[in-house]
Design a protein around this motif. Structure first.
Motif, PDB file in Angstrom:
ATOM      1  N   UNK A  55       0.848  -1.190   0.000  1.00  0.00           N
ATOM      2  CA  UNK A  55       0.000   0.000   0.000  1.00  0.00           C
ATOM      3  C   UNK A  55       0.884   1.241   0.000  1.00  0.00           C
ATOM      4  N   UNK A  56       0.647   2.129  -0.946  1.00  0.00           N
ATOM      5  CA  UNK A  56       1.390   3.384  -0.988  1.00  0.00           C
ATOM      6  C   UNK A  56       0.411   4.532  -1.195  1.00  0.00           C
ATOM      7  N   UNK A  57       0.853   5.713  -0.762  1.00  0.00           N
ATOM      8  CA  UNK A  57       0.011   6.889  -0.953  1.00  0.00           C
ATOM      9  C   UNK A  57       0.501   7.649  -2.182  1.00  0.00           C
ATOM     10  N   UNK A  58      -0.400   7.872  -3.115  1.00  0.00           N
ATOM     11  CA  UNK A  58      -0.041   8.602  -4.328  1.00  0.00           C
ATOM     12  C   UNK A  58      -0.978   9.786  -4.445  1.00  0.00           C
ATOM     13  N   UNK A  59      -0.411  10.972  -4.469  1.00  0.00           N
ATOM     14  CA  UNK A  59      -1.185  12.209  -4.547  1.00  0.00           C
ATOM     15  C   UNK A  59      -2.448  12.137  -3.679  1.00  0.00           C
ATOM     16  N   UNK A  60      -2.269  11.655  -2.477  1.00  0.00           N
ATOM     17  CA  UNK A  60      -3.355  11.747  -1.502  1.00  0.00           C
ATOM     18  C   UNK A  60      -4.169  10.489  -1.329  1.00  0.00           C
ATOM     19  N   UNK A  61      -4.147   9.617  -2.302  1.00  0.00           N
ATOM     20  CA  UNK A  61      -4.976   8.418  -2.182  1.00  0.00           C
ATOM     21  C   UNK A  61      -4.123   7.181  -1.972  1.00  0.00           C
ATOM     22  N   UNK A  62      -4.641   6.256  -1.199  1.00  0.00           N
ATOM     23  CA  UNK A  62      -3.928   4.995  -0.996  1.00  0.00           C
ATOM     24  C   UNK A  62      -4.241   4.057  -2.152  1.00  0.00           C
ATOM     25  N   UNK A  63      -3.229   3.345  -2.554  1.00  0.00           N
ATOM     26  CA  UNK A  63      -3.413   2.400  -3.639  1.00  0.00           C
ATOM     27  C   UNK A  63      -2.841   1.063  -3.210  1.00  0.00           C
ATOM     28  N   UNK A  64      -3.623   0.019  -3.455  1.00  0.00           N
ATOM     29  CA  UNK A  64      -3.293  -1.288  -2.901  1.00  0.00           C
ATOM     30  C   UNK A  64      -2.200  -2.018  -3.646  1.00  0.00           C
TER      31      UNK A  64
ATOM     32  N   UNK B 261      -0.488   1.978 -10.698  1.00  0.00           N
ATOM     33  CA  UNK B 261       0.071   3.322 -10.856  1.00  0.00           C
ATOM     34  C   UNK B 261       0.406   3.550 -12.318  1.00  0.00           C
TER      35      UNK B 261
ATOM     36  N   UNK C 192       3.955   8.010 -11.953  1.00  0.00           N
ATOM     37  CA  UNK C 192       3.799   7.893 -10.509  1.00  0.00           C
ATOM     38  C   UNK C 192       4.590   6.723  -9.958  1.00  0.00           C
TER      39      UNK C 192
END
Ligand code: ZN
Lengths: 57, 770
Positions: A15-24, A29, A33
């Motif tokens: 899980x990483x945060x990209x421009x404010x949103x978490x992505x599983x 990406x 990104x």
């Protein structure tokens, strides 16, 4: 008795945060990104200094 | 003799003079002509002309060139003009078709893995049927808007990458986002557009209706949805449920201690009697004298023994307190689970939702905050990290920042949960630009953030309504700062002149878009406007235009790549030199003052946002690299740096980064966020985690968060940092492990294939007391 193997092909979730949103998963990406996440360096938190105390820049 | 022609796609088809004649006739018809014979005569002249050139297999283009020439030479100027127009219309159309079809081809026949457009928004699964259908619509709409709706100069600037018009696909359709006041919405119930919903009666319905509200509103707008007052909105649900729990437990106590068979109905009536007579209800704080009045009534009027009643009351208080905690946890757990599984927008995307909380110190609201945090800490069914909602914990001196303050324990808990789950983020009410609006106890004056970072507070259109509820961003457009700097060749004056021109262009484009939005009607937005979510929309009729009420929203200028801009302009970015730091502030201050001036001049809320750049981080730099080549520190990476951030690759201490980025928060009134990347597992070092958050507040940031890796092994359920090997079960990525080993690790012997329970993760999920 033969040993049963489980979990083959199951990937770790990252899980990483990209421009404010978490992505599983990093697969979702877009290229830019993905590169940005890989480039990130950690920011050292100097220990021993209290809140709001930091070296002069 | 012409026998065939070559079509645009390379195919050869038999030549037909009639087709040429028809094309000429159509052009003539448009100018009032109706002589097909003459058209046929002109067509044969065209054929003669081509044959004279010795061309036996002309292309469509060559034939059209010949038609133009013949028409002009034979004195049919007006028809020629029509023909040229018709021809360029067709080619515009064809060009659009080709570009769009290429995109559709990619969407249709390649996986998201290979297709960047499909991964433009990481939260939309571009591989599903609905996800792909959404992309077809979106790409088609973008091209339509570029070619037919935008002013040519705006379309050109967008297509060439001078500016980026965000959410261009929605240009003619709707606005970005809204801060939903659930307190107002729930009063008296509401309609979703698919049915009427009564005012909720317990915390479980409060939480599920909150989900429905987010989902319904999401269908009316293209951005995220935010609840600015989450704990305050949920608190009445806790109050109602507590009352029920108290009454039912009191009835049990009375049954046991006073020998009743079934006391529930009687106890309910008793509660109503106390409420009617003394205007007090059973409440969690238990400080309003309810129990005394109840005791009085039971002893004096109903002749029950004092001691028994007192014991029954003590039992009811104790049990109800415990049960309301559990019920609130369950409601919050359901809320989080719902938001991560319910779909909106044709099933391809879960609602982008944010909730703000932290300041309400009532016992009910505190219970909500505690349990929404604990539910997030526990994670989803198998312990996965919830992706939504975005949590924003508000920090305020006197409320939750210092030991001894009423919600300080919740701040500590927020740090613990964020160290494990990346949420909550933190917003800072004491920073001067937020504090100026703050009134104690009035949530409408507490600045809220929308997940992506949007901030909507000041209101030049109606200064008496500088509030959070019912307002949001209308649209935003970003300027490509690095390109302006590259083009200026180190000349700062040239840079600012060019920047001013781009700002003018963007303001003009935002205003055009606002006019389109303003002509939309209430009935276009059945929930947002139909249910009075948007400010003052309840005063409108279904056929009314939105122009006036939309003026409460923001029209926002964004920017990306301040770091690369500084690099190109003066050779260093703001992490590297004091000069760059000053220049960075000068540039962003300039943009802000342009927004303020524009707002004053128009009475519309023009504001400045630090662009989040979801779909933009690669687009500008790709175009600039093509134009200007690889420039070290500027175009040599596949992305431009997020808004005013110090570049992610630049080594810098957390505190230094915060100090440099802090001042930009005050300048970007339309939204901002800063991040710190923390090494290791911050759960192991909560003091350091909190120290970073405190530093953010002391440096007057508005909104910030800490990033750290959150990995999970779905096989053994471990959540934390995983390098190459899982620390719990020892397997590599994708590797299988022996069932026997896994069973030993997990400490249970159930058949793994037939169950999805996981005792270890379940153990993790037990709510921990604050
Ligand atoms: Zn494992």
């Amino acid at each position: 008795m033969e040993e049963k193997i489980v979990g083959e092909g199951v990937k770790f979730e990252r899980i990483r945060r990209i421009t404010g949103y978490l992505v599983g998963t990093l697969d979702r990406f877009n290229d830019a990104k993905y590169a940005e996440v890989n480039d990130r360096v950690k920011h050292q938190v100097s220990t021993g200094t209290g809140a709001g105390v930091f070296e002069k820049v | 003799m012409l026998e065939s022609i070559v079509k645009r796609d390379g195919r050869e088809v038999p030549f037909s003079i009639d087709k040429i004649a028809t094309a000429i006739y159509r052009a003539a018809e448009a100018t009032g002509g109706n002589n097909y014979e003459e058209s046929l005569e002109l067509a044969s002249q065209v054929v003669n002309y081509i044959e004279q050139t010795g061309n036996t297999k002309p292309t469509v283009e060559e034939i059209q060139d010949a038609v133009e020439k013949v028409l002009i030479e034979t004195g049919h100027a007006r028809t020629a003009k029509k023909f040229i127009l018709y021809r360029s219309d067709r080619s515009k159309f064809r060009e659009m078709n080709t570009r769009l079809m290429k995109i559709y081809e990619g969407l249709t026949f390649t996986d998201a893995k290979e297709n960047d457009i499909k991964r433009e928004n990481a939260n939309i699964d571009g591989d599903t049927a609905m996800g792909t259908m959404l992309k077809y619509g979106s790409e088609g709409a973008k091209q339509f808007n570029e070619l037919y709706v935008l002013k040519p100069e705006h379309a050109k600037a967008h297509m060439e990458g001078d500016i980026h018009i965000h959410d261009l696909d929605f240009l003619t359709l709707t606005t970005t986002c809204c801060q939903i006041d659930l307190v107002k919405l729930f009063e008296g119930g509401f309609s979703t557009g698919h049915g009427y919903i009564r005012e909720p009666n317990d915390i479980a319905s409060y939480s599920s209706l909150a989900c429905i509200a987010l989902q319904s509103n999401q269908n009316d707008q293209h951005g995220g949805q935010s609840i600015p007052n989450f704990e305050t909105a949920m608190a009445p649900g806790v109050r109602k449920t507590y009352r029920k729990l108290y009454v039912s437990n009191l009835s049990k106590g009375l049954e046991l201690l006073c020998g009743y068979d079934d006391a529930l109905e009687a106890t309910k009536n008793l509660c109503k009697e106390v409420e009617a007579t003394y205007k007090v209800s059973p409440i969690l704080a238990n400080d309003n004298g309810y129990q005394e009045k109840e005791l009085e009534l039971l002893v004096n009027k109903y002749k029950l023994p004092v001691e028994a009643v007192k014991r029954a009351q003590a039992f009811a208080i104790k049990k109800a307190a415990k049960e309301i905690d559990r019920k609130t946890f369950q409601a919050m757990e359901a809320f989080v689970h719902n938001l991560n599984t319910m779909h909106s927008r044709a099933g391809a995307q879960i609602p982008f939702s944010s909730i703000n909380y932290g300041l309400d110190t009532s016992p009910e609201a505190r219970l909500v905050i505690k349990n929404v945090l604990l539910a997030t800490e526990a994670g989803m069914g198998n312990g996965e990290t919830p992706i939504f909602p975005i949590h924003i914990f508000r920090i305020k001196d006197g409320i939750n920042y210092n030991p001894g303050e009423p919600n300080y324990d919740l701040f500590k808990l927020a740090c613990r949960v964020s160290a494990k789950r990346l949420f909550p983020n933190f917003s800072f009410m004491d920073s001067p630009f937020n504090l100026q609006y703050y009134k104690e106890g009035d949530y409408n004056t507490h600045v809220a953030y929308m997940g992506c970072r949007t901030r909507v507070m000041s209101n030049v259109y109606d200064p008496s309504r500088e509030i959070v509820s019912g307002r949001g961003n209308l649209s935003f457009t970003s300027v490509n700062l690095p390109r302006l700097a590259i083009k200026a060749h180190g000349n700062v004056d040239v840079f600012f002149e060019d920047l001013d021109r781009k700002i003018d262009l963007i303001f003009d484009q935002l205003y055009d878009r606002f006019l389109i939005q303003g002509h939309r009607k209430v009935y276009n937005y059945p929930f947002l406007m139909g249910q009075g979510i948007w400010i003052d929309s309840e005063k409108l009729k279904p056929d009314d235009e939105l122009m006036e009420v939309l003026k409460h929203g923001t029209l926002t200028l964004g920017f990306i790549g301040l770091a690369e801009c500084l690099k190109a302009l003066i050779g260093a970015h703001h992490g590297e030199s004091v000069e760059a730091r000053n220049m960075g502030l000068e540039i962003v201050s300039h943009m802000r003052s342009r927004c303020d001036m524009k707002a004053k001049e128009t009475g519309l809320n023009f504001s400045l946002i630090a662009t989040p750049a979801e779909g933009l981080s690669g687009r500008f730099v790709r175009m600039d690299k093509e134009r200007y080549g690889v420039i070290p520190g500027v175009t040599d990476r596949p992305y431009y740096t997020n808004s005013f951030h110090v570049p992610v690759y630049y080594p810098i201490s957390a505190f230094e980064k915060i100090k440099i980025e802090g001042p930009y928060h005050a300048l970007t009134n339309g939204g901002h966020i800063s991040y710190i990347e923390m090494d290791g597992d911050p759960s192991e070092n909560l003091d350091a985690f909190e120290a970073v958050i405190r530093c953010m507040k002391e440096n007057n940031m508005g909104y910030a968060s800490i990033n750290h890796p959150v990995d999970r092994d779905p096989v053994c359920g471990y959540t934390g940092i995983i390098g190459d090997v899982c620390p719990r079960c020892g397997r590599h990525d994708g590797e299988g492990i022996s069932e026997e080993v896994l069973r030993r690790i997990k400490g249970y012997t159930k058949n793994l294939c037939s169950c999805d329970e996981n005792p270890l993760e379940d153990a993790d999920k037990i709510a921990n007391p604050v």
